[in-house]
Every structure is written in C-alpha cells, then in structure tokens.
Scaffold this motif. Structure first.
Motif, PDB file in Angstrom:
ATOM      1  N   THR A  43      50.972  41.848  67.747  1.00 26.93           N
ATOM      2  CA  THR A  43      51.236  40.467  68.169  1.00 26.93           C
ATOM      3  C   THR A  43      50.178  39.995  69.144  1.00 26.93           C
ATOM      4  O   THR A  43      49.619  38.893  69.016  1.00 26.93           O
ATOM      5  CB  THR A  43      52.627  40.360  68.818  1.00 26.93           C
ATOM      6  N   ARG A  44      49.865  40.845  70.125  1.00 24.58           N
ATOM      7  CA  ARG A  44      48.878  40.470  71.131  1.00 24.58           C
ATOM      8  C   ARG A  44      47.478  40.366  70.539  1.00 24.58           C
ATOM      9  O   ARG A  44      46.706  39.467  70.885  1.00 24.58           O
ATOM     10  CB  ARG A  44      48.889  41.502  72.269  1.00 24.58           C
ATOM     11  N   ALA A  45      47.126  41.271  69.632  1.00 28.52           N
ATOM     12  CA  ALA A  45      45.812  41.227  68.988  1.00 28.52           C
ATOM     13  C   ALA A  45      45.640  39.950  68.174  1.00 28.52           C
ATOM     14  O   ALA A  45      44.537  39.389  68.093  1.00 28.52           O
ATOM     15  CB  ALA A  45      45.621  42.457  68.107  1.00 28.52           C
ATOM     16  N   LEU A  46      46.723  39.466  67.572  1.00 28.58           N
ATOM     17  CA  LEU A  46      46.675  38.194  66.838  1.00 28.58           C
ATOM     18  C   LEU A  46      46.524  37.018  67.790  1.00 28.58           C
ATOM     19  O   LEU A  46      45.765  36.080  67.521  1.00 28.58           O
ATOM     20  CB  LEU A  46      47.943  38.032  65.996  1.00 28.58           C
ATOM     21  N   GLN A  47      47.244  37.050  68.890  1.00 31.43           N
ATOM     22  CA  GLN A  47      47.173  35.944  69.852  1.00 31.43           C
ATOM     23  C   GLN A  47      45.806  35.850  70.514  1.00 31.43           C
ATOM     24  O   GLN A  47      45.386  34.763  70.921  1.00 31.43           O
ATOM     25  CB  GLN A  47      48.258  36.108  70.916  1.00 31.43           C
ATOM     26  N   LEU A  48      45.112  36.962  70.609  1.00 38.41           N
ATOM     27  CA  LEU A  48      43.779  36.963  71.197  1.00 38.41           C
ATOM     28  C   LEU A  48      42.688  36.628  70.179  1.00 38.41           C
ATOM     29  O   LEU A  48      41.540  36.390  70.548  1.00 38.41           O
ATOM     30  CB  LEU A  48      43.476  38.329  71.819  1.00 38.41           C
ATOM     31  N   GLY A  49      43.058  36.628  68.913  1.00 36.68           N
ATOM     32  CA  GLY A  49      42.092  36.377  67.848  1.00 36.68           C
ATOM     33  C   GLY A  49      42.245  34.998  67.236  1.00 36.68           C
ATOM     34  O   GLY A  49      42.506  34.012  67.938  1.00 36.68           O
ATOM     35  N   SER A  50      42.108  34.924  65.925  1.00 34.56           N
ATOM     36  CA  SER A  50      42.239  33.650  65.210  1.00 34.56           C
ATOM     37  C   SER A  50      42.637  33.933  63.763  1.00 34.56           C
ATOM     38  O   SER A  50      42.468  35.052  63.265  1.00 34.56           O
ATOM     39  CB  SER A  50      40.924  32.860  65.245  1.00 34.56           C
ATOM     40  N   ILE A  51      43.159  32.906  63.104  1.00 32.72           N
ATOM     41  CA  ILE A  51      43.605  33.059  61.720  1.00 32.72           C
ATOM     42  C   ILE A  51      43.175  31.834  60.918  1.00 32.72           C
ATOM     43  O   ILE A  51      43.410  30.691  61.331  1.00 32.72           O
ATOM     44  CB  ILE A  51      45.135  33.212  61.621  1.00 32.72           C
ATOM     45  N   THR A  52      42.549  32.084  59.775  1.00 33.09           N
ATOM     46  CA  THR A  52      42.275  31.050  58.784  1.00 33.09           C
ATOM     47  C   THR A  52      43.007  31.449  57.511  1.00 33.09           C
ATOM     48  O   THR A  52      42.751  32.528  56.963  1.00 33.09           O
ATOM     49  CB  THR A  52      40.768  30.922  58.502  1.00 33.09           C
TER      50      THR A  52
END
Length: 353
Positions: A256-265
């Motif tokens: 969850t944290r790794a996603l919040q620190l990253g980005s999604i397309t």
C-alpha cells in the motif's frame, strides 16, 4: 402503426472496444499520493487495505503466504489469514488449482533461479474495483511504479507492466488470458519474463499477483518506516516480507505504501455493441395520424378536406418495440420529417450498450 424489421436488410450490429481512464472521472494517470486508505476495522486490515480516489474504492491490496506466515496467528487448528488469501486467489485464478494441496502455488522465474520457474511461497495482490475496470483492465498500456528503498535504505523505484504486446506465449486462467508482469512501462518490456518475472496479470479479473521474492530483490527496504530528510524518501519502506507469525506483521501495508509513494497509469476496457436499425417508411406507409386533431366527428373523417387525397403528416418520433409488443426505446428526431404518399423516409436509430 407498427412495422416489423427485416433483420437482414434493416439492422446492422457492430462490436467495438472502448477504453477509458481507470480512475474516477476518466483519469488515466494518478500519483500515488492521491490514493488514500479507506476506514476499515482491524480484522479487515489483517486481510487487505482498500485504496480510494475521490472517496471511491479503486484497489484492494493484500498479501498471501502459502503456509500462513505473516499472519497474526497460524497453527494446527487456526489457518492464518495470509494462507486463506493465498489459497482463495490461487483457486480462483489457476486451472490446476488442486496443486496447492501438495504445497505448490504460483510458479515463475523470479530472479532467484535464472533458468527454471520457482514456486512462490508468498505473493502481493492488487485487485481492481469492478465498477472502475468495466469489463477488464486494458492490457499492454498500464504502468505501476512502486517507490521505496533498497536494502541499504536508499530511495529507488520500480516500474512494472505486462508483456501482452510482445509475448504470445501466454497461458489462460479459467476466465481469460494470463500475462506476465515484467519490468517496463506501458507495455514496453525492459526485462523479459524469461529473465525475471515479477508476477502474473489477469486483465479479465482485474488482478495483479506479484512475486514477493522478485519485489524484495528490487525494493527490499531496511525494515523501518522512518521519514528521510527532506521528506522525499521513506527510509526503509520496502517489500521484503515480514514472515513472523505476530500481530505486528503487516505486509499488505508495505505494498500500500509503495503504491502511495509511486504512480499508476491504467485504463479500463469495455466491449460495446452498436445496433443500427433502419426504420423505413415507404410511400404507402405512415401517411395518416392517430392524433385526434387529424380527424373529425364520430365517423373519424379527415378534418381538412384537402388532405383526403393528399394527407400531410410529420414524423417526429420513432419507437422500437420488442417481440411481445412492449415499447423498449423512443427516439425524438431533431426536426420533423414531412411524409405523404409521394415520399419515403428512412430514420436510422442507433442503440449502444
């Protein structure tokens, strides 16, 4: 007046694929900082976290271990929460689900063995909200960038995509294709699956099953969750699983944290059917009106004598009826069409769903 369609001559059916941004409002690319966790009970968080955008659920994030490690409790009489998750998703996605009874789960070349697939004891799972994904997630276009740190605590990131554009050697789940998740962006592969596979992508189910082995080798983290100087990097935030059987084990939070620190397309995909109906009014048809203002007297004679031999009516609406005679659709024309015995009219009605 009603008229039956000639299916061969009067109807055309077309199927098209429509894609749209996955996130609320049709947004296709989102910084992970825009994703928040929903309010869940402690029991629910032992299984998964929900990620929201605009206060709407978009993803569920979870962690599964084939033996139940990483759970608050696991013993001979109590099945760990992570084991329940692993079995549930494996049984759902894999055609040979009975293998899990023998201790075998997802198998992939995860970087620990360069030539042979390795059975994955634990996985991270990203599950998409059905309302947002429509029919499926659009393969070959998405990028998930995970951010955190390596085992030395140095900030780094990892971009993942699927190999559906380049690899025809894919297998099938019971409900659709299964592609490899590899390092790359928007379907462009940086490291092929036969060198290192980060997981499996099931577009029809909106599922990403990620190898904990592969992720921890790139984003291991140092085990702590301390904010680094400047606030740009979370020191120690990584995906090396905590396999203790203890309340403190919370691997789903790591992803969850790794996603919040990253980005999604990412984009949704939907199959739409277009039905074109050609409603034809020939010279001898639809030249009289059922409107009471068109007639006069108890014998229903035409109100205007000059229309007896040359009636003039206007088509302003078209209705479609099903086989039982029930009205199912009504279309209003932008401007009425004049109709009489010396003219024909064709109105094309399009239904899309």
């Amino acid at each position: 007046m009603m008229k039956n369609f000639n299916i061969a001559e009067d109807t055309i059916t077309t199927q098209i694929t429509v894609t749209n941004g996955f996130f609320d409002g049709g947004v296709g690319t989102l910084a992970g900082s825009n994703l928040s966790t929903s309010s869940l009970s402690a029991t629910q968080k032992s299984y998964y976290y929900n990620l929201q955008y605009n206060s709407k659920d978009h993803f569920s994030v979870s962690y599964g271990h084939i033996d139940g490690s990483g759970s608050a409790e696991e013993n001979n009489t109590v099945e760990g929460t992570t084991q329940a998750i692993y079995k549930q998703f494996y049984n759902f996605t894999e055609p040979n689900a009975e293998k899990i009874r023998d201790g075998h789960g997802w198998s992939m070349i995860d970087g620990t063995n360069s030539t042979n697939p390795v059975s994955q004891s634990d996985v991270y799972i990203i599950s998409s909200e059905r309302l947002q994904m429509k029919d499926k997630l659009n393969p070959g276009t998405w990028t998930v960038t995970l951010s955190g740190s390596n085992t030395a605590g140095t900030g780094t990131s990892l971009s993942l995509t699927d190999d559906s554009k380049t690899n025809t050697d894919f297998s099938n789940a019971p409900f659709g294709p299964r592609y490899h998740i590899v390092e790359g962006t928007a379907g462009t592969v940086t490291t092929p699956y036969d060198t290192k596979t980060y997981g499996f992508f099931y577009p029809d189910a909106g599922l990403m099953v990620l190898s904990a082995n592969a992720l921890s080798s790139s984003l291991g983290g140092s085990g702590s969750f301390t904010q680094a100087a400047g606030g740009s990097v979370i020191d120690g935030n990584g995906l090396a699983p905590d396999t203790r059987v203890a309340d403190a084990a919370d691997n789903a939070w790591k992803l969850t944290r790794a996603l919040q620190l990253g980005s999604i397309t990412i984009r949704s995909e939907e199959q739409q059917f277009i039905y074109d109906y050609f409603c034809r009014a020939k010279t001898s048809e639809f030249n009289l009106s059922q409107n009471l203002t068109f007639w006069s007297g108890s014998t229903y004679e035409m109100r205007h004598a000059d229309m007896v031999t040359n009636p003039q009516v206007y088509i302003s609406e078209v209705g479609l009826f099903d086989g039982s005679g029930d009205l199912v659709a009504v279309g209003r024309l932008s401007s009425p069409i004049n109709k009489n015995f010396s003219s024909e009219a064709i109105v094309k009605v399009r239904l899309t769903y």
